[in-house]
Design a protein around this motif. Structure first.
Motif, PDB file in Angstrom:
ATOM      1  N   LEU A 266       0.698  -1.884   0.113  1.00 20.40           N
ATOM      2  CA  LEU A 266      -0.074   0.191  -0.324  1.00 20.40           C
ATOM      3  C   LEU A 266       1.209   1.089  -0.315  1.00 20.40           C
TER       4      LEU A 266
ATOM      5  N   THR B  80       2.239   2.216  -3.461  1.00 19.11           N
ATOM      6  CA  THR B  80       1.132   2.530  -4.521  1.00 19.11           C
ATOM      7  C   THR B  80       0.754   4.187  -4.130  1.00 19.11           C
ATOM      8  N   ALA B  81       0.684   4.154  -3.043  1.00 18.10           N
ATOM      9  CA  ALA B  81       0.765   5.283  -2.477  1.00 18.10           C
ATOM     10  C   ALA B  81       1.674   6.719  -2.793  1.00 18.10           C
TER      11      ALA B  81
ATOM     12  N   MET C 223      -6.624  -1.231  -8.866  1.00 12.55           N
ATOM     13  CA  MET C 223      -7.455  -1.036  -7.798  1.00 12.55           C
ATOM     14  C   MET C 223      -7.515  -2.742  -6.871  1.00 12.55           C
TER      15      MET C 223
ATOM     16  N   ILE D 277      -5.221  -5.031  -6.636  1.00 11.65           N
ATOM     17  CA  ILE D 277      -3.965  -4.472  -4.587  1.00 11.65           C
ATOM     18  C   ILE D 277      -5.149  -4.857  -4.199  1.00 11.65           C
ATOM     19  N   VAL D 278      -6.272  -4.563  -3.856  1.00  9.51           N
ATOM     20  CA  VAL D 278      -7.342  -4.569  -2.254  1.00  9.51           C
ATOM     21  C   VAL D 278      -7.019  -6.474  -2.660  1.00  9.51           C
TER      22      VAL D 278
ATOM     23  N   VAL E  43      -3.284  -7.829  -0.783  1.00 14.79           N
ATOM     24  CA  VAL E  43      -3.591  -6.812   0.282  1.00 14.79           C
ATOM     25  C   VAL E  43      -4.356  -7.689   1.312  1.00 14.79           C
ATOM     26  N   LEU E  44      -5.823  -8.394   1.189  1.00 12.41           N
ATOM     27  CA  LEU E  44      -6.177  -9.284   1.653  1.00 12.41           C
ATOM     28  C   LEU E  44      -5.894 -10.129   2.197  1.00 12.41           C
TER      29      LEU E  44
ATOM     30  N   ASN F  35      -3.490 -10.713   4.514  1.00 15.51           N
ATOM     31  CA  ASN F  35      -3.899 -10.526   5.592  1.00 15.51           C
ATOM     32  C   ASN F  35      -4.402 -11.516   6.054  1.00 15.51           C
ATOM     33  N   PHE F  36      -5.230 -12.449   5.326  1.00 20.40           N
ATOM     34  CA  PHE F  36      -5.906 -13.871   5.797  1.00 20.40           C
ATOM     35  C   PHE F  36      -4.701 -14.952   5.789  1.00 20.40           C
TER      36      PHE F  36
ATOM     37  N   ASP G  95      -2.849 -14.026   8.988  1.00 21.66           N
ATOM     38  CA  ASP G  95      -3.890 -14.977  10.350  1.00 21.66           C
ATOM     39  C   ASP G  95      -3.967 -16.484  10.602  1.00 21.66           C
TER      40      ASP G  95
END
Lengths: 384, 342
Positions: free
Chosen positions: A316, A319-320, A358, A361-362, A365-366, A369-370, A373
């Motif tokens: 992220l 990207t920013a 996008m 990217i989403v 990133v998801l 995260n998964f 976890d």
């Protein structure tokens, strides 16, 4: 097998409940760590799916040139902002195999826009393993074979084209090369720094600990993005895109290590007093050896899990930065660079497909995260 | 009064940190070769405008930019008197912005307050969202409420801020007629404070607040949920249920209090990322905060302007963290005053 008078069947072999219980436990206790981890990780469905997805993504990175129908900077001046073309199977009720309708472009002199219409009379079949523009497989082997393409006279933009007539689909694939590796390089830098300073502080304590702790506190209390901005504004503009890419990922890593160092330090503080550490020290092991051989392996798995969780922040971040024009620069292709074109609402309203980057990217990133976890839950198989 | 002593100690460390930050900031800004004035002088020389050169040279000596970097730093901070009465930051002289050709204080002026306002609104949003959602998700764990909030939370973490901004503006405009961009209607800019102006600012604040706060709110919600779940498994909760307490009262009276602790402490971790998020979002959304000014200043190597803004942003986070630390000590008597190293 004995048939009892009341109709039940009973095994003749002597039954020892204790033995069978022990056997079960024995097998579990003897299993190597990774088997236990894998067994637990398998039950975490989301993590498993995300992990597989990411693995496939990374494995495909060297071969994007083969999958993408065009090069990242191939321009089609007659097809600026061409809308996405869908791949169809049936032409007028007749099965043709995968084909597309070629786009005809026409300038509307009233609105001064290009208008695109699919030419539905003239289906063009997709060709597979055909020759196209040249690229380098894995950056080494020159090749010109593409997975699929269309005959010369037509264009194939399954996700549309951008303001210079470049294929968005191909660019997203090429962009993945940079956007996905940024996180890996950054996390390596942060990992090395974090473990080094964290173990130094935790193992030796005293003055070193105090100094490192203050540095960590200061770096953690600073807002990251303005610092990223300042640091990347300091990158000379005449550097090659590759150099800029490396330096950006290193910058992302340099500002990320304090969190990791903190957890490493906390672990060291508690593990330093264990008997096996004292034993190793008494046998004359150097501090470096104690840290590397006896202490670090204890919580390597935890570190890997937390590293997985901080990769998304770096993706992220890249990207920013690129979005603001301070990250990667034009000839380089990354998802942030592509979104730079989608900065204003007007262009998203008229050409929604320019905002497509996008989605990856989403999703990525998801997935990270998964996966993180799942790893965190399963990496400690002896817990509970 | 231990709490007073702790506050003073905490304030002292904050000042020290700020000092280190100032060195860091100054060093980073001086990293790229060249500076605004020497670039400008070279440019003016090339185009043969000698009048401009004289002015730039004057500014150079006036703000001591012709000296070694460490002297520049001391003079900028005000530890050391500059030439011709440039007294430095500590005495309130923020220096000169070469890009805008105005004193720094004049440029940042209003936008400082707007920055504080935006961030405060975002923090309020974070708490207002995370508290009820986290508690409900924990109390009704493994139900559709839990799953939906977890999904929304993950999505909030995964979507880049600027993207969320564009999406919310687009749909906000389309369905709710929310104005796009800026922090107030153009007619209120520079106007004295009035009821109408406040209303305009409030409406304009909606989208930025959501955008800046979402990621923080999702992170905090997840943590609160995890903490609550830990607490809910404890015997005292069972006792409370067994003696027939109403669920809502039971939740708020016991487990929430314990789970609330990290909630306050977290603001220290949250604030830096939120402030940096607000800088980025301001650039994208055209808010009149210091974000866009910072970007221009950094790109043009406008030394004093970018240095001051970076310092201000750091100050904002440091003060926030300090307040959260002190609050935590006041809320939880179990925490030792000597620091929070567990």
């Amino acid at each position: 097998m004995t048939n009892l008078p009341d109709g039940r069947y009973v095994d003749d072999a002597p039954y020892d409940p204790q033995a069978s219980l022990q056997q079960l436990e024995r097998a579990d206790l003897d299993a190597p760590n990774w088997v236990l981890v894998w067994r637990k990780f398998k039950t975490h469905k989301l993590g498993l799916i995300s992990g597989t997805f990411l693995l496939i993504c990374y494995l495909l990175l060297p071969f994007v040139g083969f999958i993408a129908p065009y090069g990242p900077n191939d321009r089609h001046p007659d097809h600026l902002f061409s809308p996405p073309q869908s791949i169809k199977m049936f032409h007028e009720g007749e099965f043709l195999g995968p084909f597309i309708y070629p786009m005809t472009s026409e300038a509307n002199l009233e609105t001064f826009q290009w208008e695109f219409k699919p030419d539905t009379d003239n289906p063009l079949k997709l060709k597979f393993f055909c020759e196209g523009s040249t690229y380098k497989l894995a950056g080494l082997i020159p090749s010109d074979t593409h997975l699929f393409c269309v005959p010369e006279e037509a264009t194939l933009f399954i996700w549309g084209s951008d303001r210079l007539g470049r294929d968005v689909f191909s660019r997203i694939l090429y962009g993945a090369q940079l956007s996905l590796t940024v996180g890996l390089i950054g996390i390596t830098v942060s990992f090395v720094l974090g473990i080094f300073f964290g173990s130094l502080a935790g193992y030796f304590g005293g003055k070193i600990d105090w100094v490192i702790n203050r540095v960590i506190e200061i770096l953690r209390s600073l807002p990251e993005l303005p610092l990223w901005l300042a640091l990347s504004a300091a990158v000379p503009s005449n550097w090659s895109p590759v150099a800029v890419f490396f330096i950006i990922s290193v910058i992302l890593g340099i500002l990320d290590w304090p969190g990791l160092a903190r957890s490493v330090r906390a672990k060291f503080l508690s593990l330093r007093e264990e008997e096996y550490v004292r034993a190793a020290e008494m046998m004359g092991a150097s501090s470096g050896r104690v840290i590397r051989k006896h202490l670090l392996p204890n919580f390597m798995s935890h570190l890997i899990a937390s590293a997985t969780l901080s990769i998304p922040a770096m993706i992220l971040g890249e990207t920013a930065l690129s979005f603001l024009g301070l990250g990667l620069r034009a000839p380089a292709v990354s998802w942030g660079v592509m979104l730079n074109d989608a900065q204003n609402l007007a262009s998203i309203e008229i050409y929604p497909w320019t905002a497509l980057p996008m989605l990856p990217i989403v999703i990525v990133v998801l997935a990270f995260n998964f996966l993180g976890d799942g790893l965190r839950d399963s990496l400690d198989p002896y817990q509970q | 009064m231990d709490i007073l002593r702790y506050s003073i100690y905490r304030f002292g460390t904050m000042l020290l940190t700020l000092l280190v930050v100032s060195v860091l900031v100054f060093a980073i800004i001086n990293l790229p070769p060249g500076d605004y004035l020497s670039n400008q002088i070279a440019e003016l020389r090339a185009s043969g405008q000698s009048a401009g050169v004289a002015k730039a040279e004057f500014l150079r000596t006036e703000y001591a930019l012709d000296r070694p970097v460490w002297q520049q730093y001391l003079i900028w901070m005000g530890f050391f008197p500059g030439p011709h009465g440039f007294s430095g930051m500590i005495q309130g002289n923020l220096g000169w912005s070469f890009e805008f050709d105005k004193p720094v204080s004049e440029i940042v002026g209003d936008s400082l307050w707007l920055t504080v306002l935006v961030n405060m609104a975002a923090i309020v949003f974070v708490y207002a969202m995370a508290l009820p959602l986290g508690v409900i998700a924990a109390a009704r764990s493994q139900t559709w409420i839990d799953y939906t909030s977890a999904f929304v939370g993950y999505l909030g973490l995964a979507t880049p801020n600027f993207l969320l901004a564009l999406i919310l503006y687009y749909y906000g405009r389309k369905y709710l007629n929310i104005p796009i961009g800026g922090l107030m209607g153009p007619e209120f800019e520079g106007a004295p404070l009035s009821w109408e102006k406040i209303k305009s600012v409030m409406i304009h604040l909606i989208v930025p607040t959501i955008v800046i706060g979402t990621a923080g709110a999702s992170a905090m919600m997840q943590r609160l949920r995890a903490n609550m779940l830990d607490e809910l498994g404890k015997p005292y909760v069972e006792t409370a249920i067994a003696k027939g307490m109403a669920p809502s009262r039971m939740l708020s009276k016991y487990p929430l209090r314990v789970a609330f602790n990290p909630f306050v402490a977290d603001i220290g971790n949250l604030l830096p990322s939120m402030v940096s998020g607000s800088v980025l979002v301001s650039v994208v959304m055209g808010l009149q905060t210091i974000g866009p000014t910072l970007l221009t200043a950094l790109k043009t190597q406008d030394l004093f302007l970018s240095a001051f803004i970076l310092m201000f942003v750091a100050l904002l986070t440091l003060v926030g963290t300090m307040i959260s630390d002190i609050l935590l000590v006041m809320l939880d008597p179990r925490i030792r005053y000597e620091g929070r190293e567990a």
